[in-house]
Design an enzyme around this catalytic site. Structure first.
Site, short mmCIF file in Angstrom:
data_model
loop_
_atom_site.label_atom_id
_atom_site.label_comp_id
_atom_site.label_asym_id
_atom_site.label_seq_id
_atom_site.Cartn_x
_atom_site.Cartn_y
_atom_site.Cartn_z
N GLU A 286 0.87 -1.18 0.00
CA GLU A 286 0.00 0.00 0.00
C GLU A 286 0.90 1.22 0.00
OE1 GLU A 286 -3.19 -0.13 -0.60
OE2 GLU A 286 -2.78 -2.26 -0.82
N CYS A 320 -1.72 9.20 4.07
CA CYS A 320 -1.76 8.80 2.66
C CYS A 320 -3.06 9.28 2.03
CB CYS A 320 -1.63 7.29 2.54
SG CYS A 320 -2.78 6.41 3.58
P1 NDP Z 1 9.00 4.75 3.31
O1 NDP Z 1 8.68 4.02 2.07
O2 NDP Z 1 10.13 5.67 3.32
O3 NDP Z 1 9.24 3.72 4.51
C1 NDP Z 1 8.28 2.71 4.81
C2 NDP Z 1 8.97 1.55 5.47
O4 NDP Z 1 9.85 0.93 4.52
C3 NDP Z 1 9.83 1.94 6.66
O5 NDP Z 1 9.67 0.96 7.65
C4 NDP Z 1 11.24 1.90 6.06
O6 NDP Z 1 12.24 1.66 7.01
C5 NDP Z 1 11.11 0.73 5.12
N1 NDP Z 1 12.15 0.64 4.10
C6 NDP Z 1 12.92 1.62 3.58
N2 NDP Z 1 13.74 1.12 2.64
C7 NDP Z 1 13.48 -0.21 2.55
C8 NDP Z 1 13.98 -1.27 1.75
N3 NDP Z 1 14.93 -1.09 0.84
N4 NDP Z 1 13.48 -2.50 1.95
C9 NDP Z 1 12.52 -2.72 2.85
N5 NDP Z 1 12.00 -1.76 3.63
C10 NDP Z 1 12.46 -0.51 3.48
O7 NDP Z 1 7.62 5.51 3.72
P2 NDP Z 1 7.36 6.42 4.99
O8 NDP Z 1 7.61 5.67 6.24
O9 NDP Z 1 8.00 7.74 4.79
O10 NDP Z 1 5.76 6.60 4.92
C11 NDP Z 1 5.13 7.56 4.15
C12 NDP Z 1 4.58 6.94 2.87
O11 NDP Z 1 3.66 5.91 3.21
C13 NDP Z 1 3.78 7.91 2.03
O12 NDP Z 1 4.10 7.72 0.68
C14 NDP Z 1 2.34 7.52 2.30
O13 NDP Z 1 1.44 7.88 1.29
C15 NDP Z 1 2.46 6.04 2.46
N6 NDP Z 1 1.33 5.48 3.19
C16 NDP Z 1 0.41 4.74 2.50
C17 NDP Z 1 -0.70 4.24 3.13
C18 NDP Z 1 -1.70 3.43 2.38
O14 NDP Z 1 -2.54 2.78 3.01
N7 NDP Z 1 -1.70 3.45 1.06
C19 NDP Z 1 -0.93 4.47 4.57
C20 NDP Z 1 0.12 5.25 5.20
C21 NDP Z 1 1.19 5.73 4.52
P3 NDP Z 1 13.13 2.88 7.60
O15 NDP Z 1 12.18 3.74 8.33
O16 NDP Z 1 14.11 2.18 8.45
O17 NDP Z 1 13.73 3.56 6.40
#
Ligand code: NDP
Length: 515
Positions: A286, A320
């Site tokens: 998502e 989001c």
């Molecule tokens: P990110 O994509 O930056 O991070 C999400 C998660 O992915 C974190 O736990 C992060 O870890 C992890 N991550 C980062 N790099 C990797 C990798 N290479 N492999 C595996 N995991 C990885 O998103 P944000 O946390 O900044 O969240 C905001 C985003 O989430 C927005 O785009 C928003 O729209 C979306 N969102 C979507 C929702 C939906 O239901 N569609 C609901 C809520 C948010 P770390 O923090 O350690 O980097």
């Protein structure tokens, strides 16, 4: 007897007893600030020299807490622990698995203010937003427990003479849970609960900006005495351990919520079969949004302006589902611009812990820098009619910003900013407004304000979003009521909090016995 599922009521902070309870919870949390939380793998606490430090976005000199930081070796240990726990957990009855969730929901309900206080301090949610996050977490626990009891009956099959037939659901295996920081309790609890109640075991890797609230959730899993290894708590940087885990041959599925960039990377890596892998990995991803509210000429203008401001600036636009584009039909454009600007200027910005703050800080330094850059871009792409400046500099405060007269192809109208910035776009008529709304790579939420039945029906058919709201704001989905998930680059449309969500974490086994 099982109590029927219903959404958790939100706390009314106008009542003195609730204000007092929240103030007490904030004081209790303040006394625990700076605590350290180790990894939990196979029920054992494991500490590391490297640490993740979580700071208060309302006052970044204050440390909320620290956690251990896993490397790939510890990630491997976590996979092995989840694998060995799966050997038993997969055969625990659905009813027993559901009971862990019911118990967790009950405890979270009793500790509601405490969880909300951690959310206020670590994620910068104001009281109301934090309470909504906790209530949603409770809802996910309750709802998925109920759904599991439903799925325990299996899939109905047609009788066949001379045979006894059944089709029942079994889990997938070891899953990787990767949440974002913006609903650090609800989304993490929901994604984890769905995976374990269906009989899988998981690695819970929290977002690195909100690891303490995740550690509090881990304490809850421990408190309900979930067998060791069913949930393994593995804080660590996504860039350091993410690829290793996603590509691991023993990982069976990845439940991800976050940005488009990371989601697509996970999807690609997970598609590559590696030596020792016996399955096609399932990816639930998502991702982001560029959500629009359309205001038609035949709308309740006051309602529409309130809806835009609430959807754009609730939790500083870091949802989001947040409204980041308002597409307004020409006849009412100037009226809406004036109202949205005035209502935005009336919002009070301040620390999340202050009950009078409508708008708090954004999450961290990266977000702060990126959003301020977009505001500069917005100054060239439109006219700033509210905000456009930083707030107090001891936290990541940015004034809620309204950019009017934006072209629908402009960067601030196309790219996810994920902060308190909304672009106002003028459309010639309603048909053009719908076309503009659909002209993005995303398709998560959207709303339409109109009193005209035919126009509402057109939106039902043609506004291509996973969650469409008519004559109401585009944020605030409720578990069970508004199954949530988006189209196109917003993700796999998993419909979290929906009746078929659990099927994503199971496979059906059909058994025929000749009589
Ligand atoms: P990110 O994509 O930056 O991070 C999400 C998660 O992915 C974190 O736990 C992060 O870890 C992890 N991550 C980062 N790099 C990797 C990798 N290479 N492999 C595996 N995991 C990885 O998103 P944000 O946390 O900044 O969240 C905001 C985003 O989430 C927005 O785009 C928003 O729209 C979306 N969102 C979507 C929702 C939906 O239901 N569609 C609901 C809520 C948010 P770390 O923090 O350690 O980097």
């Amino acid at each position: 007897m099982l109590v029927e599922y219903k959404n958790e009521a939100l706390v009314n902070f106008a009542l003195p007893e609730n204000r007092a309870a929240m103030e007490q919870a904030l004081a209790n949390v303040a006394a625990q600030k700076g605590s350290h939380f180790p990894l939990v793998i196979g029920g054992k606490k494991i500490d590391t020299e490297a640490r993740i430090t979580s700071v208060n976005p309302s006052n970044f000199e204050e440390v909320i807490g620290t956690t251990a930081r896993a490397n790939t070796e510890l990630a491997e240990t976590a996979v092995q622990s989840a694998l060995s726990a799966f050997a038993d957990w997969q055969y625990v009855s659905p009813e027993e698995r559901a009971r862990y969730l019911f118990k967790a929901a009950a405890i979270m309900r009793r500790k509601k203010f405490e969880f909300s206080a951690w959310l206020v301090e670590e994620s910068g949610k104001n009281w109301v937003e934090a309470d909504a996050d906790t209530a949603e977490a409770i809802d996910f626990l309750e709802y998925y427990a109920h759904q599991m009891l439903h799925y325990a009956a299996g899939m109905p099959v047609v009788p066949n003479a001379g045979e006894q037939n059944e089709c029942f659901y079994i889990p997938l295996g070891v899953g990787l849970i990767i949440p974002p920081w913006n609903f650090p309790l609800a989304i993490l609890a929901g994604m984890t609960a769905a995976a374990i109640v269906t009989g899988n075991t998981v690695i819970m890797k929290p977002a690195s900006t909100t690891p303490v609230i995740a550690a509090k959730l881990m304490e809850l899993w421990e408190e309900v005495s979930l067998p060791p290894g069913v949930v393994n708590f593995l804080p660590g940087s996504g860039s350091a351990i993410g690829d290793y885990l996603v590509s691991h041959p023993k990982i069976r599925f990845i439940n991800f919520t976050g940005s488009k960039e990371v989601g697509l990377r996970i999807n690609k890596l997970a598609a590559e079969v590696v030596p020792g892998q016996k399955w096609i990995k399932r990816v639930v991803a998502e991702m982001g949004g560029k959500d629009a509210i359309i205001v038609d000429s035949e709308a309740d203008i006051e309602d529409a302006a309130n809806g835009i401001v609430a959807s754009a600036f609730g939790f500083q636009g870091q949802k989001c589902s947040a409204c980041s584009r308002a597409i307004i039909v020409a006849d009412v454009y100037e009226e809406i611009v004036a109202k949205v600007a005035a209502k935005t200027k009336a919002l009070k910005m301040g620390p999340a812990s202050d009950p009078n703050s409508n708008v708090g800080p954004v999450i961290d330094k990266n977000a702060y820098g990126k959003i301020l850059e977009y505001i500069e871009i917005g100054k060239n792409e439109g006219r700033i009619v509210a905000g456009g400046v930083k707030g107090a500099e001891n936290g990541y405060f940015i004034e809620p910003t309204v950019v009017a007269d934006v072209d629908s192809k402009a960067r601030v109208a196309q790219e996810e900013i994920f902060g308190p910035v909304v672009a106002l776009i003028k459309a010639e008529d309603y048909d053009q407004a719908i076309a503009i709304a659909n002209d993005t790579e995303y398709g998560l939420t959207g709303a339409v304000y109109s009193k005209n039945r035919a126009k509402l029906e057109k939106a039902r058919r043609e506004f291509h979003v996973g969650n469409l709201y008519l004559n109401r704001k585009c944020t605030g989905a409720l578990v069970g009521v508004h199954p949530f998930g988006g189209f196109n680059m917003s993700g796999t449309d998993s419909k979290a909090g929906g009746a078929d969500y659990l099927l994503l974490f199971m496979q059906a086994k059909s058994v025929a016995e000749k009589l």
